[in-house]
Design a protein around this motif. Structure first.
Motif, PDB file in Angstrom:
ATOM      1  N   PRO A  63       0.795  -1.235   0.000  1.00  0.00           N
ATOM      2  CA  PRO A  63       0.000   0.000   0.000  1.00  0.00           C
ATOM      3  C   PRO A  63       0.828   1.286   0.000  1.00  0.00           C
ATOM      4  O   PRO A  63       0.296   2.365  -0.247  1.00  0.00           O
ATOM      5  CB  PRO A  63      -0.811  -0.080   1.304  1.00  0.00           C
ATOM      6  N   VAL A  64       2.132   1.177   0.276  1.00  0.00           N
ATOM      7  CA  VAL A  64       2.971   2.354   0.508  1.00  0.00           C
ATOM      8  C   VAL A  64       3.633   2.825  -0.790  1.00  0.00           C
ATOM      9  O   VAL A  64       4.314   2.056  -1.464  1.00  0.00           O
ATOM     10  CB  VAL A  64       4.050   2.046   1.570  1.00  0.00           C
ATOM     11  N   ASP A  65       3.420   4.105  -1.115  1.00  0.00           N
ATOM     12  CA  ASP A  65       4.085   4.696  -2.275  1.00  0.00           C
ATOM     13  C   ASP A  65       5.476   5.216  -1.921  1.00  0.00           C
ATOM     14  O   ASP A  65       6.398   5.113  -2.718  1.00  0.00           O
ATOM     15  CB  ASP A  65       3.233   5.836  -2.856  1.00  0.00           C
ATOM     16  N   GLU A  66       5.607   5.784  -0.727  1.00  0.00           N
ATOM     17  CA  GLU A  66       6.907   6.284  -0.308  1.00  0.00           C
ATOM     18  C   GLU A  66       6.974   6.299   1.213  1.00  0.00           C
ATOM     19  O   GLU A  66       5.999   6.644   1.881  1.00  0.00           O
ATOM     20  CB  GLU A  66       7.148   7.692  -0.852  1.00  0.00           C
ATOM     21  N   ALA A  67       8.121   5.904   1.762  1.00  0.00           N
ATOM     22  CA  ALA A  67       8.341   5.902   3.208  1.00  0.00           C
ATOM     23  C   ALA A  67       9.485   6.851   3.534  1.00  0.00           C
ATOM     24  O   ALA A  67      10.503   6.865   2.838  1.00  0.00           O
ATOM     25  CB  ALA A  67       8.649   4.493   3.706  1.00  0.00           C
ATOM     26  N   HIS A  68       9.299   7.638   4.580  1.00  0.00           N
ATOM     27  CA  HIS A  68      10.254   8.676   4.976  1.00  0.00           C
ATOM     28  C   HIS A  68      10.576   8.513   6.458  1.00  0.00           C
ATOM     29  O   HIS A  68       9.692   8.178   7.243  1.00  0.00           O
ATOM     30  CB  HIS A  68       9.643  10.075   4.813  1.00  0.00           C
ATOM     31  N   LEU A  69      11.798   8.828   6.837  1.00  0.00           N
ATOM     32  CA  LEU A  69      12.108   8.942   8.262  1.00  0.00           C
ATOM     33  C   LEU A  69      11.618  10.301   8.734  1.00  0.00           C
ATOM     34  O   LEU A  69      11.725  11.302   8.005  1.00  0.00           O
ATOM     35  CB  LEU A  69      13.609   8.828   8.515  1.00  0.00           C
TER      36      LEU A  69
END
Length: 143
Positions: A63-69
């Motif tokens: 489901p995730v398009d982009e993950a960021h810290l």
């Protein structure tokens, strides 16, 4: 296009995390996930898994398009950069929706705050929290 932001610690991924992210993704067309940095997790035990590894695991989920810290000092910095139409809170996250909405307004961030649904507990033995996973490991491995 509605961009959605979900956020959390995501330590030891479990079905509750996947449900939250699926629910958040359904709130728009693009899902960005902000992973809390270990030093910023003060409301519960610190994560076991390192920051970048948790970000990498979340980024790999469908489901995730982009993950960021997350930002080390200001939680609103990545939200300003992503510019979401919706912030999706987990059903059991400790955030107060009204206070969050007010803080977003003070920063000039115009987006809705919505809460994800809980995952139905179809099995009493299902592990839906990192704390329960850790407790189970300690119990079963210390025997």
């Amino acid at each position: 296009m509605t961009r959605v932001v979900a956020q959390g610690t995501f330590d030891l991924l479990h079905p509750g995390h996947v449900h939250y992210l699926r629910d958040a993704a359904a709130m728009g067309e693009e899902l960005h996930v902000i992973i809390a940095r270990s030093e910023n997790v003060t409301h519960k035990e610190p994560p076991v898994v390192p920051d970048e590894q948790r970000r990498e695991m979340v980024a790999a989920l469908k489901p995730v398009d982009e993950a960021h810290l997350g930002h080390p000092e200001d939680i609103f910095v990545p939200i300003e950069r992503i510019d979401p139409g919706v912030i999706a809170l987990g059903y059991d996250q400790h955030h107060d929706e009204e206070r969050l909405q007010a803080a977003l307004g003070e920063r000039g961030i115009d987006c809705a705050v919505r809460r994800a649904s809980p995952l139905e507990r179809d099995d009493a033995d299902r592990l839906l929290s990192t704390g329960r996973i850790i407790d189970r490991i300690l119990s079963e491995r210390s025997e």
